[in-house]
Scaffold this motif. Structure first.
Motif, short mmCIF file in Angstrom:
data_model
loop_
_atom_site.label_atom_id
_atom_site.label_comp_id
_atom_site.label_asym_id
_atom_site.label_seq_id
_atom_site.Cartn_x
_atom_site.Cartn_y
_atom_site.Cartn_z
N VAL A 171 -7.92 3.08 8.55
CA VAL A 171 -7.37 3.94 7.51
C VAL A 171 -6.62 5.08 8.20
CG1 VAL A 171 -7.87 5.47 5.58
CG2 VAL A 171 -9.19 3.37 5.87
N HIS A 172 -5.32 5.17 7.92
CA HIS A 172 -4.50 6.22 8.53
C HIS A 172 -4.79 7.53 7.79
CE1 HIS A 172 -1.04 8.55 9.80
NE2 HIS A 172 -0.88 7.67 10.77
N THR B 123 -1.83 9.15 5.55
CA THR B 123 -1.28 8.40 4.41
C THR B 123 -2.34 7.77 3.53
OG1 THR B 123 -1.12 6.34 5.67
CG2 THR B 123 0.80 7.83 5.72
N ASP B 124 -3.59 7.71 4.00
CA ASP B 124 -4.69 7.01 3.33
C ASP B 124 -4.41 5.53 3.13
OD1 ASP B 124 -6.50 9.09 3.20
OD2 ASP B 124 -5.76 9.79 1.27
N ARG B 125 -3.50 4.96 3.91
CA ARG B 125 -3.25 3.53 3.87
C ARG B 125 -4.31 2.80 4.68
NH1 ARG B 125 3.22 3.35 5.04
NH2 ARG B 125 3.88 3.86 2.91
N TYR C 203 -4.83 -0.29 6.89
CA TYR C 203 -4.14 -1.32 7.67
C TYR C 203 -5.18 -2.34 8.11
CZ TYR C 203 -0.13 1.83 8.01
OH TYR C 203 0.93 2.64 7.72
N TYR D 210 -0.81 -3.68 5.04
CA TYR D 210 -1.41 -2.43 4.60
C TYR D 210 -1.44 -2.40 3.08
CZ TYR D 210 3.04 -0.21 3.29
OH TYR D 210 4.23 0.10 2.70
N GLU E 260 -2.24 0.66 -0.16
CA GLU E 260 -2.46 2.08 -0.44
C GLU E 260 -3.55 2.23 -1.48
OE1 GLU E 260 1.07 4.35 -1.14
OE2 GLU E 260 2.17 3.18 0.31
#
Length: 67
Positions: free
Chosen positions: A41-42, A45-47, A49, A65, A67
């Motif tokens: 989780v980035h 960005t809360d994405r 992956y 990814y 969101e």
């Protein structure tokens, strides 16, 4: 785990009183009959992956990814 979609599924769990509890499968939008691995989780960005060999892509473990 029992009730999964395939080879290796992604789950999430909550940390309560220092212990991980209630792992929950991320569902069929992410998990396939194949393998979903290497979740990340980035923080900016809360994405989420992850790599998968069960989603349509270019080859073995493609990067996706959500969101």
């Amino acid at each position: 785990m029992p009730g999964g979609f395939g080879g290796m599924d992604l789950y999430y769990a909550t940390l309560e009183d220092g212990e991980w509890v209630n792992p929950i499968n991320l569902g069929s939008r992410i998990n396939t009959e194949g393998h979903e691995v290497f979740p990340y989780v980035h923080p900016a960005t809360d994405r989420l992956y992850f790599s998968s060999d069960g989603h349509i892509g270019l080859g073995k473990l493609d990067l996706f990814y959500i969101e």
